[in-house]
Scaffold this motif. Sequence first.
Motif, PDB file in Angstrom:
ATOM      1  N   ARG A 101       0.591  -1.193   0.066  1.00 34.18           N
ATOM      2  CA  ARG A 101       0.000   0.086   0.083  1.00 34.18           C
ATOM      3  C   ARG A 101       0.826   1.281  -0.087  1.00 34.18           C
ATOM      4  O   ARG A 101       0.472   2.134  -0.584  1.00 34.18           O
ATOM      5  N   GLN A 102       1.847   1.338   0.502  1.00 36.55           N
ATOM      6  CA  GLN A 102       2.878   2.325   0.788  1.00 36.55           C
ATOM      7  C   GLN A 102       4.018   2.323  -0.270  1.00 36.55           C
ATOM      8  O   GLN A 102       4.882   3.330  -0.417  1.00 36.55           O
ATOM      9  N   ASN A 103       3.807   1.533  -1.485  1.00 34.06           N
ATOM     10  CA  ASN A 103       4.719   1.450  -2.495  1.00 34.06           C
ATOM     11  C   ASN A 103       6.307   1.236  -2.018  1.00 34.06           C
ATOM     12  O   ASN A 103       7.067   1.737  -2.453  1.00 34.06           O
ATOM     13  N   ASN A 104       6.309   0.436  -0.708  1.00 32.70           N
ATOM     14  CA  ASN A 104       7.694   0.076  -0.208  1.00 32.70           C
ATOM     15  C   ASN A 104       8.173  -1.233  -0.436  1.00 32.70           C
ATOM     16  O   ASN A 104       7.830  -2.139   0.055  1.00 32.70           O
ATOM     17  N   LEU A 105       8.978  -1.233  -1.684  1.00 37.03           N
ATOM     18  CA  LEU A 105       9.593  -2.736  -2.246  1.00 37.03           C
ATOM     19  C   LEU A 105      10.309  -3.246  -1.090  1.00 37.03           C
ATOM     20  O   LEU A 105      10.104  -4.455  -0.837  1.00 37.03           O
ATOM     21  N   ARG A 106      11.219  -2.532  -0.218  1.00 34.92           N
ATOM     22  CA  ARG A 106      11.953  -3.155   0.644  1.00 34.92           C
ATOM     23  C   ARG A 106      11.190  -3.995   1.818  1.00 34.92           C
ATOM     24  O   ARG A 106      11.379  -4.965   2.173  1.00 34.92           O
ATOM     25  N   GLN A 107      10.093  -3.201   2.439  1.00 39.46           N
ATOM     26  CA  GLN A 107       8.790  -3.687   3.237  1.00 39.46           C
ATOM     27  C   GLN A 107       8.412  -5.020   2.750  1.00 39.46           C
ATOM     28  O   GLN A 107       8.196  -5.969   3.250  1.00 39.46           O
ATOM     29  N   MET A 108       7.949  -4.907   1.475  1.00 33.97           N
ATOM     30  CA  MET A 108       7.274  -5.874   0.814  1.00 33.97           C
ATOM     31  C   MET A 108       8.315  -7.084   0.715  1.00 33.97           C
ATOM     32  O   MET A 108       7.899  -8.373   0.960  1.00 33.97           O
ATOM     33  N   LEU A 109       9.601  -7.008   0.523  1.00 33.65           N
ATOM     34  CA  LEU A 109      10.660  -8.059   0.242  1.00 33.65           C
ATOM     35  C   LEU A 109      10.743  -8.928   1.559  1.00 33.65           C
ATOM     36  O   LEU A 109      10.815  -9.928   1.662  1.00 33.65           O
ATOM     37  N   ILE A 110      10.871  -7.834   2.602  1.00 33.92           N
ATOM     38  CA  ILE A 110      10.898  -8.527   4.024  1.00 33.92           C
ATOM     39  C   ILE A 110       9.625  -9.566   4.198  1.00 33.92           C
ATOM     40  O   ILE A 110       9.900 -10.631   4.736  1.00 33.92           O
ATOM     41  N   GLY A 111       8.481  -9.167   3.879  1.00 36.68           N
ATOM     42  CA  GLY A 111       7.419  -9.920   4.307  1.00 36.68           C
ATOM     43  C   GLY A 111       7.452 -11.258   3.484  1.00 36.68           C
ATOM     44  O   GLY A 111       7.264 -12.368   4.106  1.00 36.68           O
ATOM     45  N   LEU A 112       7.789 -10.768   2.234  1.00 34.98           N
ATOM     46  CA  LEU A 112       7.943 -12.214   1.426  1.00 34.98           C
ATOM     47  C   LEU A 112       8.986 -13.106   1.600  1.00 34.98           C
ATOM     48  O   LEU A 112       8.642 -14.284   1.457  1.00 34.98           O
ATOM     49  N   ALA A 113       9.965 -12.730   2.238  1.00 34.11           N
ATOM     50  CA  ALA A 113      11.062 -13.600   2.556  1.00 34.11           C
ATOM     51  C   ALA A 113      10.453 -14.487   3.771  1.00 34.11           C
ATOM     52  O   ALA A 113      10.929 -15.831   3.717  1.00 34.11           O
ATOM     53  N   VAL A 114       9.704 -13.945   4.755  1.00 31.44           N
ATOM     54  CA  VAL A 114       9.148 -14.850   5.718  1.00 31.44           C
ATOM     55  C   VAL A 114       8.022 -15.883   5.021  1.00 31.44           C
ATOM     56  O   VAL A 114       7.933 -17.142   5.131  1.00 31.44           O
ATOM     57  N   LEU A 115       7.284 -15.427   4.032  1.00 29.86           N
ATOM     58  CA  LEU A 115       6.056 -16.033   3.496  1.00 29.86           C
ATOM     59  C   LEU A 115       6.631 -17.276   2.725  1.00 29.86           C
ATOM     60  O   LEU A 115       5.815 -18.101   2.587  1.00 29.86           O
ATOM     61  N   ARG A 116       7.896 -16.939   2.233  1.00 37.95           N
ATOM     62  CA  ARG A 116       8.255 -17.854   1.053  1.00 37.95           C
ATOM     63  C   ARG A 116       8.466 -19.260   1.980  1.00 37.95           C
ATOM     64  O   ARG A 116       8.261 -20.277   1.378  1.00 37.95           O
ATOM     65  N   SER A 117       8.827 -19.232   3.293  1.00 35.05           N
ATOM     66  CA  SER A 117       9.098 -20.215   3.944  1.00 35.05           C
ATOM     67  C   SER A 117       7.713 -20.855   4.473  1.00 35.05           C
ATOM     68  O   SER A 117       7.677 -21.904   5.165  1.00 35.05           O
ATOM     69  N   ALA A 118       6.670 -20.104   4.658  1.00 31.02           N
ATOM     70  CA  ALA A 118       5.179 -20.591   5.454  1.00 31.02           C
ATOM     71  C   ALA A 118       4.796 -21.375   4.196  1.00 31.02           C
ATOM     72  O   ALA A 118       4.852 -21.479   3.064  1.00 31.02           O
TER      73      ALA A 118
END
Length: 73
Positions: free
Chosen positions: A27-44
């Motif tokens: 929502r904030q167009n913050n790619l770094r924040q999105m990638l951090i979230g995806l790094a965890v979700l990738r293992s979920a």
Amino acid sequence: MINREYPITPTQQAANGALDLFVDGFRQNNLRQMLIGLAVLRSATEAQVLAAIPFVQATQSVSATEIQAMLTA
């Protein structure tokens, strides 16, 4: 030097937080924040991600359809 990745399934709370972080970053167009979230979700697991959606819906006022669209974008 060899980098090895050892898959670790995060807790449900970590998956909830990661999806919340991802949606907020989207929502904030913050790619770094999105990638951090995806790094965890990738293992979920898929079940963990699906279980995290109602949590994020409540905290971010977003629909499940919008979250799924963000994840596939």
